[in-house]
Design a protein around this motif. Structure first.
Motif, short mmCIF file in Angstrom:
data_model
loop_
_atom_site.label_atom_id
_atom_site.label_comp_id
_atom_site.label_asym_id
_atom_site.label_seq_id
_atom_site.Cartn_x
_atom_site.Cartn_y
_atom_site.Cartn_z
N CYS A 157 47.35 17.81 60.80
CA CYS A 157 48.32 17.03 61.58
C CYS A 157 48.08 15.53 61.49
CB CYS A 157 48.30 17.49 63.03
SG CYS A 157 49.04 19.12 63.29
N LEU A 158 46.90 15.13 61.04
CA LEU A 158 46.65 13.71 60.81
C LEU A 158 47.28 13.25 59.50
CD1 LEU A 158 42.94 13.24 61.93
CD2 LEU A 158 44.97 12.18 62.94
N GLY A 159 47.70 14.21 58.69
CA GLY A 159 48.34 13.89 57.42
C GLY A 159 49.84 13.96 57.53
N VAL A 160 50.39 15.10 57.19
CA VAL A 160 51.85 15.27 57.19
C VAL A 160 52.23 16.32 58.21
CG1 VAL A 160 53.85 15.89 55.81
CG2 VAL A 160 51.95 14.67 54.75
N LEU A 161 53.08 15.94 59.16
CA LEU A 161 53.58 16.87 60.15
C LEU A 161 54.78 17.63 59.59
CD1 LEU A 161 53.38 14.68 63.37
CD2 LEU A 161 51.97 16.67 62.85
N PRO A 162 55.03 18.85 60.06
CA PRO A 162 56.20 19.59 59.58
C PRO A 162 57.51 18.94 60.01
CG PRO A 162 55.13 20.74 61.40
CD PRO A 162 54.23 19.62 61.00
N GLU A 163 58.59 19.32 59.35
CA GLU A 163 59.90 18.71 59.61
C GLU A 163 60.33 18.85 61.06
OE1 GLU A 163 64.53 18.99 57.95
OE2 GLU A 163 62.97 20.30 57.17
N ARG A 217 53.85 7.95 66.95
CA ARG A 217 52.75 8.36 66.08
C ARG A 217 51.37 8.16 66.70
NH1 ARG A 217 54.59 6.09 60.11
NH2 ARG A 217 56.55 7.27 59.95
N PRO A 218 51.10 7.05 67.42
CA PRO A 218 49.77 6.90 68.02
C PRO A 218 49.41 8.03 68.98
CG PRO A 218 50.91 4.80 67.99
CD PRO A 218 51.92 5.83 67.60
N PHE A 223 46.24 10.45 68.43
CA PHE A 223 45.23 10.58 69.48
C PHE A 223 44.90 12.04 69.75
CE2 PHE A 223 44.62 11.48 74.05
CZ PHE A 223 43.34 10.99 74.18
N PHE A 224 45.93 12.86 69.90
CA PHE A 224 45.69 14.28 70.18
C PHE A 224 44.85 14.93 69.09
CE2 PHE A 224 49.86 14.29 72.74
CZ PHE A 224 49.19 14.08 73.94
N SER A 225 45.13 14.60 67.84
CA SER A 225 44.39 15.21 66.74
C SER A 225 42.95 14.69 66.67
CB SER A 225 45.11 14.95 65.42
OG SER A 225 46.37 15.59 65.39
N VAL A 226 42.80 13.37 66.72
CA VAL A 226 41.47 12.76 66.62
C VAL A 226 40.60 13.18 67.81
CG1 VAL A 226 40.21 10.57 66.71
CG2 VAL A 226 42.21 10.80 65.23
N THR A 268 47.39 29.84 61.72
CA THR A 268 47.43 28.44 61.31
C THR A 268 46.47 27.56 62.10
OG1 THR A 268 49.18 27.84 62.88
CG2 THR A 268 49.86 28.71 60.73
N GLY A 269 45.99 28.07 63.24
CA GLY A 269 45.23 27.22 64.14
C GLY A 269 46.17 26.47 65.06
N GLY A 270 45.63 25.80 66.05
CA GLY A 270 46.45 25.09 67.02
C GLY A 270 46.73 25.96 68.23
N ILE A 271 47.10 25.31 69.32
CA ILE A 271 47.36 25.98 70.59
C ILE A 271 48.78 25.64 71.03
CG2 ILE A 271 46.67 26.12 73.02
CD1 ILE A 271 43.82 25.48 72.12
N ALA A 272 49.49 26.63 71.55
CA ALA A 272 50.88 26.46 71.93
C ALA A 272 51.04 26.36 73.45
CB ALA A 272 51.72 27.62 71.40
N LYS A 273 52.24 26.07 73.85
CA LYS A 273 52.59 25.99 75.27
C LYS A 273 52.48 27.36 75.93
CE LYS A 273 56.38 24.23 78.14
NZ LYS A 273 57.65 23.46 78.08
N TRP A 274 53.02 28.36 75.25
CA TRP A 274 53.00 29.74 75.72
C TRP A 274 52.57 30.66 74.59
CZ3 TRP A 274 58.52 28.13 76.89
CH2 TRP A 274 58.62 27.51 78.13
N ASN A 275 52.18 31.84 74.93
CA ASN A 275 51.83 32.85 73.95
C ASN A 275 53.04 33.15 73.07
OD1 ASN A 275 50.62 34.91 72.55
ND2 ASN A 275 50.84 36.42 74.17
#
Length: 353
Positions: free
Chosen positions: A24-30, A39-40, A44-47, A295-302
């Protein structure tokens, strides 16, 4: 990273979350194009997630590149009409359109972007020496409204508790409260408290977990947390917050639980010194179930698509549980490691002044 959960069926996919944050620090999906103007915040969330996961070494080779990129978002004194667009950090280079400083579409400093830019720099270990500290503080005066709230930019737009918190954080980080009226902001917070004990985005608005956090964290940063509300008012607030937990936390009554409130509600309880009322096992089970194990990452809901905000706030909320050295600074919304680095900078600035 190991979390204090006793059920063996619960697994935290640390390595996949690390890969997700780096990606996500590189290219985010469409589908993320709507957040391109902030963007900051996404950075921040990724770093900061990598910092929480003790994985900052994974981006060590790119650390200076990231620091330079954050500074590229800063409004510089030599930029044309910079006095009208404000000083601080912009949301994106894609905002740099047109040359009319009075246009609502014009590139402008944004208090939310300034807050996340400063915290990102701290997490990355930058000494903030290139930050235009005095100009940023002076610009805050133009963002505060007569009722004590703040707007994010120097235009006619929304103003609410979120930006009170951002202003307080910027002032705390830069150790300068000279340009804002703290008493008016405190009165705005008091007027936004409701009969049920929670705090809304503004006076007369519904109590909300996010705005309650912003208000309480801002008071902590101002050094006024213990003097603004009565014991009864604080007791009612604690009750309202504790009742937001079912398994995970909800932001408002009669709303579904949401991973981000693991931090917003949990950190507020931490600041009010009553986190012991949290059923940590249940809230951690909820967060673990919102992970994407592919893919990794955490969502709002299951079952939802993960994003950087819920990834960061989910991990931050889990780390609020501590029985030793604190891992999270609940008011600044960064790791205690980054907060300790900030404290060293404050001591250094004081010696230099």
């Amino acid at each position: 990273m190991d979390f204090p959960v006793n059920e063996t069926k619960l697994q935290f996919f640390r390595d996949k979350h690390i890969k997700y944050c780096i990606r996500c620090l590189g290219v985010l999906p469409e589908r993320c194009e709507s957040i391109d103007s902030t963007r900051p915040v996404s950075a921040f969330f990724s770093v900061a997630s990598l910092d929480h996961l003790n994985a900052s070494d994974k981006i060590e080779n790119d650390r200076q590149i990231l620091i330079d990129w954050v500074y590229s978002m800063q409004i510089n004194p030599d930029e044309e009409a910079s006095s009208k667009i404000g000083y601080g950090f912009r949301g994106s280079t894609t905002c740099m359109v047109g040359d009319d400083p009075n246009s609502d579409l014009c590139d402008k400093a944004n208090i939310g972007m300034t807050y996340t830019a400063l915290t990102t720099l701290l997490v990355l270990g930058d000494d903030l020496s290139k930050v235009h500290k005095k100009l940023i503080i002076q610009s805050l005066a133009d963002l505060q409204l007569p009722n004590g709230s703040f707007r994010p930019m120097n235009i006619n737009c929304e103003s609410d508790m979120r930006f009170v918190y951002c202003a307080a954080t910027v002032c705390y980080i830069l150790q300068d409260w000279s340009s804002i009226n703290v008493e008016k902001s405190i009165e705005y917070i008091k007027q936004s408290r409701n009969y049920d004990g929670g705090i809304g985005q503004g006076p007369g608005l519904e109590s909300h977990g996010g705005s309650t956090y912003c208000a309480i964290a801002a008071l902590w940063l101002m050094g006024r947390l213990t003097t603004t509300f009565s014991d009864r008012e604080l007791s009612d607030m604690k009750r309202w917050l504790v009742f937001r937990q079912h398994h995970g936390f909800q932001g408002r009554p009669n709303k579904p639980e949401d991973t981000c409130y693991t931090f917003w509600i949990g950190a507020t309880l931490k600041l009010l010194d009553c986190y012991d009322f949290v059923n940590y096992l249940e809230v951690s089970k909820f967060v673990f179930c919102t992970q994407d194990e592919i893919t990794g990452g955490i969502a709002k809901w299951n079952g939802n698509t993960p994003d950087t905000l819920h990834t960061y706030l989910g991990i931050s909320g889990l780390l609020l549980y501590d029985r030793g050295t604190p891992l999270i600074h609940p008011a600044l919304n960064i790791s205690q490691r980054a907060a300790n680095f900030l404290s060293k900078l404050h001591k250094q600035w004081k010696m230099e002044s």
